[in-house]
Enzyme design. Structure first.
Site, PDB file in Angstrom:
ATOM      1  N   PHE A 100      -0.093   7.199   9.530  1.00  0.00           N
ATOM      2  CA  PHE A 100      -1.115   6.148   9.606  1.00  0.00           C
ATOM      3  C   PHE A 100      -1.232   5.671  11.063  1.00  0.00           C
ATOM      4  CE2 PHE A 100      -2.778   1.851   8.935  1.00  0.00           C
ATOM      5  CZ  PHE A 100      -3.762   2.084   8.001  1.00  0.00           C
ATOM      6  N   ASP A 149       7.804   4.326   5.646  1.00  0.00           N
ATOM      7  CA  ASP A 149       6.625   3.506   5.411  1.00  0.00           C
ATOM      8  C   ASP A 149       6.213   3.723   3.955  1.00  0.00           C
ATOM      9  OD1 ASP A 149       4.056   2.447   5.145  1.00  0.00           O
ATOM     10  OD2 ASP A 149       3.613   2.741   7.271  1.00  0.00           O
ATOM     11  N   TYR A 151      -0.761  -5.599  -0.345  1.00  0.00           N
ATOM     12  CA  TYR A 151      -2.163  -5.804  -0.766  1.00  0.00           C
ATOM     13  C   TYR A 151      -2.779  -4.540  -1.332  1.00  0.00           C
ATOM     14  CZ  TYR A 151      -2.862  -4.009   4.013  1.00  0.00           C
ATOM     15  OH  TYR A 151      -2.803  -3.262   5.150  1.00  0.00           O
ATOM     16  N   LYS A 152      -2.008  -3.444  -1.392  1.00  0.00           N
ATOM     17  CA  LYS A 152      -2.523  -2.203  -1.973  1.00  0.00           C
ATOM     18  C   LYS A 152      -2.189  -2.203  -3.471  1.00  0.00           C
ATOM     19  CE  LYS A 152      -2.705  -0.054   2.503  1.00  0.00           C
ATOM     20  NZ  LYS A 152      -2.077   0.726   3.551  1.00  0.00           N
ATOM     21  N   ARG A 175     -11.775   9.717  -0.767  1.00  0.00           N
ATOM     22  CA  ARG A 175     -10.439   9.383  -1.250  1.00  0.00           C
ATOM     23  C   ARG A 175     -10.572   8.583  -2.536  1.00  0.00           C
ATOM     24  NH1 ARG A 175      -6.222   5.963   2.366  1.00  0.00           N
ATOM     25  NH2 ARG A 175      -7.568   4.348   1.497  1.00  0.00           N
TER      26      ARG A 175
HETATM   27  C1  LIG Z   1      -2.201   0.373   4.860  1.00  0.00           C
HETATM   28  C2  LIG Z   1      -1.149   0.901   5.735  1.00  0.00           C
HETATM   29  C3  LIG Z   1      -0.641   0.161   6.807  1.00  0.00           C
HETATM   30  C4  LIG Z   1      -1.282  -1.160   7.136  1.00  0.00           C
HETATM   31  O1  LIG Z   1      -0.631  -1.947   8.063  1.00  0.00           O
HETATM   32  P1  LIG Z   1      -1.140  -3.443   8.270  1.00  0.00           P
HETATM   33  O2  LIG Z   1      -0.256  -4.004   9.296  1.00  0.00           O
HETATM   34  O3  LIG Z   1      -1.078  -4.122   6.940  1.00  0.00           O
HETATM   35  O4  LIG Z   1      -2.574  -3.400   8.714  1.00  0.00           O
HETATM   36  C5  LIG Z   1       0.414   0.689   7.518  1.00  0.00           C
HETATM   37  N1  LIG Z   1       0.932   1.914   7.216  1.00  0.00           N
HETATM   38  C6  LIG Z   1       0.438   2.656   6.200  1.00  0.00           C
HETATM   39  C7  LIG Z   1       1.041   3.977   5.870  1.00  0.00           C
HETATM   40  C8  LIG Z   1      -0.613   2.176   5.438  1.00  0.00           C
HETATM   41  O5  LIG Z   1      -1.101   2.905   4.442  1.00  0.00           O
END
Ligand SMILES: *Cc1c(COP(=O)(O)O)cnc(C)c1O
Length: 419
Positions: free
Chosen positions: A133, A210, A235-236, A384
């Site tokens: 990411f 992660d 939040y996911k 997706r």
């Molecule tokens: C959604 C996501 C993030 C998001 O990070 P934020 O700090 O909440 O914006 C980080 N890593 C992965 C793998 C994600 O899917």
């Protein structure tokens, strides 16, 4: 007219789904809107709406600053432990919530590389993959610059993820830290977390997982798999709401060895002593920096209650059934239009979403949004399909995939000058 056999299948699956009753607990799930993006921002649990209002009125409005002592101060640790128990199988005292995933990644990765370099100055590499990411790649790039370290990249295919062979080929006595997503945000590739952790440990490296795309959809066994560090979104799949605080896990015996870089008053031995210097608290408390975002911690507790009731194995079983169903519809309806699977075919290696490729998907997704079918678009040419096990029904998948087929057909006709 006979019923479309795929629709009949969806209805049968919904009738026999042991988690189906959770769907009605989510705001908006009783409409025709198709939500394929719960892996980016989960739907709100209806009960969270009342809980937030009650909090604002009674806790904030009524208790005012007394609320901190009465309950709010401990919430980052209490909810962290609850995520530990229900979602990532970690015993108490190793998980807290607080900052964004990005900030927690920074804090834990910086703490980890500093500890490694202090122990062995030859450990100057951070291993990561080219399709992690963006925030992970950017944060680690910043840390490498800050500390004079080197990034060691694993090249991965955008429809796959990091394999044990790839990791084994790059780790060694020079490795300080390995950072990998458990479920790849683009392809949904599900990394073999216990095996990759073992490979990193054999090389003397620490691993930071992660868990953003696995927390709440794929079982994680942080303690059993020997995790050192992990972060994840709420939040996911945990439906905490936009910007709800992320969680951090630090293995118990590492906690007092690591020094995180954002030294704040919340992480000290006695925050109300307000002493002249920073003294990091023992345990997980030191990984907290400043005032906790309490309002953002309310909604996720409603989903945690559902996960406690359902259990992660049942959630994973439904997640697999949903992705298998979406893939079978794609094979029937979309493959003839030139769509290919950009996620692992093997359920053992696939997380909770499905990515499908076609060069016209950017246009298709834009049109789907206009008709209340909401997937996500990810370059290159990927639609997706995020499937939240607690809030998605099989019939919803059928409706969304049928709409995708119809819109893609229309776009292809227009491109051919036939419509
Ligand atoms: C959604 C996501 C993030 C998001 O990070 P934020 O700090 O909440 O914006 C980080 N890593 C992965 C793998 C994600 O899917």
């Amino acid at each position: 007219m006979t019923l479309d056999p795929q629709l009949a299948f969806a209805r049968r699956m919904d009738r026999s789904d042991g988690l189906a009753h959770h769907r009605a607990k989510f705001e908006g799930a009783d409409t025709d809107l198709v939500y394929f993006d719960g892996n980016s921002l989960g739907r709100p649990p209806k009960s969270a709406i009342g809980r937030v209002e009650e909090f604002l009125r009674e806790s904030w409005g009524g208790r005012l600053i007394r609320g901190w002592d009465e309950s709010w101060l401990r919430l980052p640790n209490e909810i962290g432990d609850r995520i530990g128990r229900a979602v990532i199988d970690a015993k108490a005292g190793q998980t807290v919530i607080g900052d964004s995933t990005t900030v927690l990644l920074y804090k834990l990765a910086r703490a980890a590389v500093d500890a490694q370099v202090a122990r062995d100055p030859a450990r100057r590499e951070i291993v990561l993959d080219t399709d992690n990411f963006p925030t992970d790649r950017y944060v680690l790039d910043g840390i490498a610059k800050e500390r004079g370290l080197t990034l060691r990249w694993i090249e991965v295919d955008t429809s796959s993820g990091v394999t044990p062979e790839q990791l084994a080929a790059v780790v060694g006595p020079q490795t300080a830290l390995v950072v990998i997503s458990h479920v790849a945000y683009r392809s949904a590739y599900l990394a073999d977390a216990p095996e990759l952790t073992r490979i990193a440990h054999d090389a003397g490296a620490l691993v930071l997982w992660d868990l953003c795309h696995s927390a709440g959809s794929v079982p994680v066994k942080a303690d059993e798999w020997g995790f050192d560090l992990a972060v994840g979104c709420t939040y996911k799949y945990l439906n905490g709401g936009p910007g709800s605080p992320a969680f951090a896990y630090v293995r118990e015996d590492l906690q007092d060895v690591l020094e995180q870089p954002i030294q704040g008053w919340w992480g000290t031995t006695d925050m109300f002593l307000m002493g002249p210097e920073y003294r990091p608290a023992p345990g997980m408390q030191r990984f907290i920096s400043g005032t906790a975002p309490i309002v953002g911690m309310i909604a996720m507790q409603e989903t945690l209650a559902m996960i406690e009731e359902a259990g992660m194995p049942a959630i994973r079983a439904k997640s697999i059934a949903l992705t298998e169903y979406a893939i079978s519809l794609a094979a029937d309806w979309l493959a003839p239009l030139g769509v290919t699977l950009a996620s692992p075919d093997d359920v053992e290696r696939r997380g909770g979403h499905v990515t499908l490729f076609h060069p016209e998907m950017r246009e298709v997704v834009a049109r789907l949004w206009q008709q209340d079918v909401i997937p996500d678009y990810r370059d290159p040419g990927g639609i997706r399909i995020g499937l939240s096990p607690l809030s998605t029904s099989f019939e919803e998948v059928h409706r969304g995939m049928a709409a995708t087929r119809d819109v893609l057909k229309q776009v292809l006709l227009e491109r051919a000058g036939l419509a």
